[in-house]
Design an enzyme around this catalytic site. Structure first.
Site, PDB file in Angstrom:
ATOM      1  N   ALA A 259       0.851  -1.180   0.000  1.00  0.00           N
ATOM      2  CA  ALA A 259       0.000   0.000   0.000  1.00  0.00           C
ATOM      3  C   ALA A 259       0.894   1.240   0.000  1.00  0.00           C
ATOM      4  O   ALA A 259       2.054   1.185   0.401  1.00  0.00           O
ATOM      5  CB  ALA A 259      -0.926  -0.011   1.206  1.00  0.00           C
TER       6      ALA A 259
ATOM      7  N   GLY B 244       0.261  -5.054   1.085  1.00  0.00           N
ATOM      8  CA  GLY B 244      -0.986  -5.105   0.333  1.00  0.00           C
ATOM      9  C   GLY B 244      -0.861  -5.878  -0.964  1.00  0.00           C
ATOM     10  O   GLY B 244      -1.842  -6.434  -1.458  1.00  0.00           O
TER      11      GLY B 244
ATOM     12  N   GLU C 168      -1.210  -9.453  -0.017  1.00  0.00           N
ATOM     13  CA  GLU C 168      -2.619  -9.664   0.317  1.00  0.00           C
ATOM     14  C   GLU C 168      -3.493  -9.699  -0.926  1.00  0.00           C
ATOM     15  O   GLU C 168      -4.470 -10.450  -0.996  1.00  0.00           O
ATOM     16  CB  GLU C 168      -3.076  -8.563   1.274  1.00  0.00           C
ATOM     17  CG  GLU C 168      -2.440  -8.703   2.650  1.00  0.00           C
ATOM     18  CD  GLU C 168      -2.621  -7.465   3.516  1.00  0.00           C
ATOM     19  OE1 GLU C 168      -3.148  -7.607   4.636  1.00  0.00           O
ATOM     20  OE2 GLU C 168      -2.228  -6.357   3.087  1.00  0.00           O
TER      21      GLU C 168
ATOM     22  N   GLU D 254       4.456  -5.284   7.532  1.00  0.00           N
ATOM     23  CA  GLU D 254       3.774  -4.179   8.203  1.00  0.00           C
ATOM     24  C   GLU D 254       4.255  -3.918   9.624  1.00  0.00           C
ATOM     25  O   GLU D 254       4.270  -2.763  10.079  1.00  0.00           O
ATOM     26  CB  GLU D 254       2.256  -4.435   8.219  1.00  0.00           C
ATOM     27  CG  GLU D 254       1.582  -4.311   6.864  1.00  0.00           C
ATOM     28  CD  GLU D 254       1.571  -5.597   6.066  1.00  0.00           C
ATOM     29  OE1 GLU D 254       0.861  -5.657   5.048  1.00  0.00           O
ATOM     30  OE2 GLU D 254       2.271  -6.567   6.455  1.00  0.00           O
TER      31      GLU D 254
END
Length: 261
Positions: free
Chosen positions: A67, A112, A115, A135
């Site tokens: 992200a 992300g 994911e 993260e």
């Protein structure tokens, strides 16, 4: 064909191909990319001719490197929750598409990006790809489904090791733990994904869709309920034209022509 600022969207031989196109930023996910990904999913849901989906990233370095931290770093608690909820809602839509989704992972799949790959049905990786959920090194945790999908895919022990340390793993290690289905040379990633997608597209669309439904929903049930679901879906297929065509073609020793009806 629908045009986007951050995605390339094409349909080829009943396969929709979505390319996240921000190579300068290693295809990092910001709100605009997520919004466009949601719109691409809208396009797929409206197009009954699409039988499989391939998702990849532009360039050779990254599938999706994570992200967009430059967008996230000033968020407060409610804004962080909303961003997680928004990303999760889109990834869940991707996961629940009727069509199988294949991730063609051509480079870094971190945070992300990992994911996003986890929300796909199948992952084909370049031997240069790297996977990870880093993260915790940023003072946060996986927020787009990583803490839930990763343990379901590779087991809780391995998932906890990756999620607690933030370590990256190679494509070969990802294959060993069941995170990816296939590892190939970088030049072959998209080709292999398209080959598999076209193979799926040649099968009965309803049979494939019901198989995906049985797997995804059955994983959240006890075994007796899941078997009952399978039997119900299996029986329903006997009212379809595809079942009649598939079995007739087999008995007549000819290739079937499925219409998804």
């Amino acid at each position: 064909m629908r045009e986007f600022n951050n995605l390339i969207y094409i349909v080829e031989d009943q396969v929709a191909v979505i390319t996240i196109n921000r190579p300068k930023f290693l295809n990092a996910l910001n709100s605009e990319v997520l919004h466009e990904l949601s719109e691409a999913i809208d396009e797929i849901e409206k197009d009954a001719t699409i039988r499989a989906v391939v998702l990849t990233g532009a360039g050779e370095k990254a599938f999706v490197a994570g992200a967009d931290i430059s967008e996230m770093h000033q968020k407060n608690k409610p804004e962080g929750r909303d961003f997680s909820f928004y990303g999760n809602s889109i990834f869940s839509r991707l996961e629940k598409l009727q069509q199988p989704v294949i991730a063609a992972v051509n480079g870094f799949a971190l945070g992300g990006g990992c994911e996003l790959a986890l929300a796909c049905d199948i992952r084909i990786a370049s031997n240069r790809a790297k996977f990870g959920q880093p993260e915790v090194g940023l003072g946060i945790m996986a927020g787009f489904g990583g803490s839930q999908r990763l343990p379901r895919l590779v087991g809780s022990g391995i998932a906890k090791g990756l999620l607690y340390t933030g370590d990256m793993v190679t494509a070969e290690r990802a294959y060993e733990i069941g995170l990816v289905n296939l590892v190939v040379d970088p030049s072959e990633v998209l080709e292999e994904a398209m080959t598999m997608a076209k193979k799926i597209a040649a099968k009965s669309p309803i049979g494939v869709q019901y198989t995906k439904k049985a797997i995804n929903e059955g994983l959240d049930m006890d075994i007796e309920s899941a078997i009952s679901l399978e039997s119900d879906l299996f029986g329903s297929l006997f009212s379809t034209e595809d079942q009649k065509e598939g079995m007739s073609a087999f008995l007549e020793k000819r290739p079937p022509v499925f219409k998804g009806k």
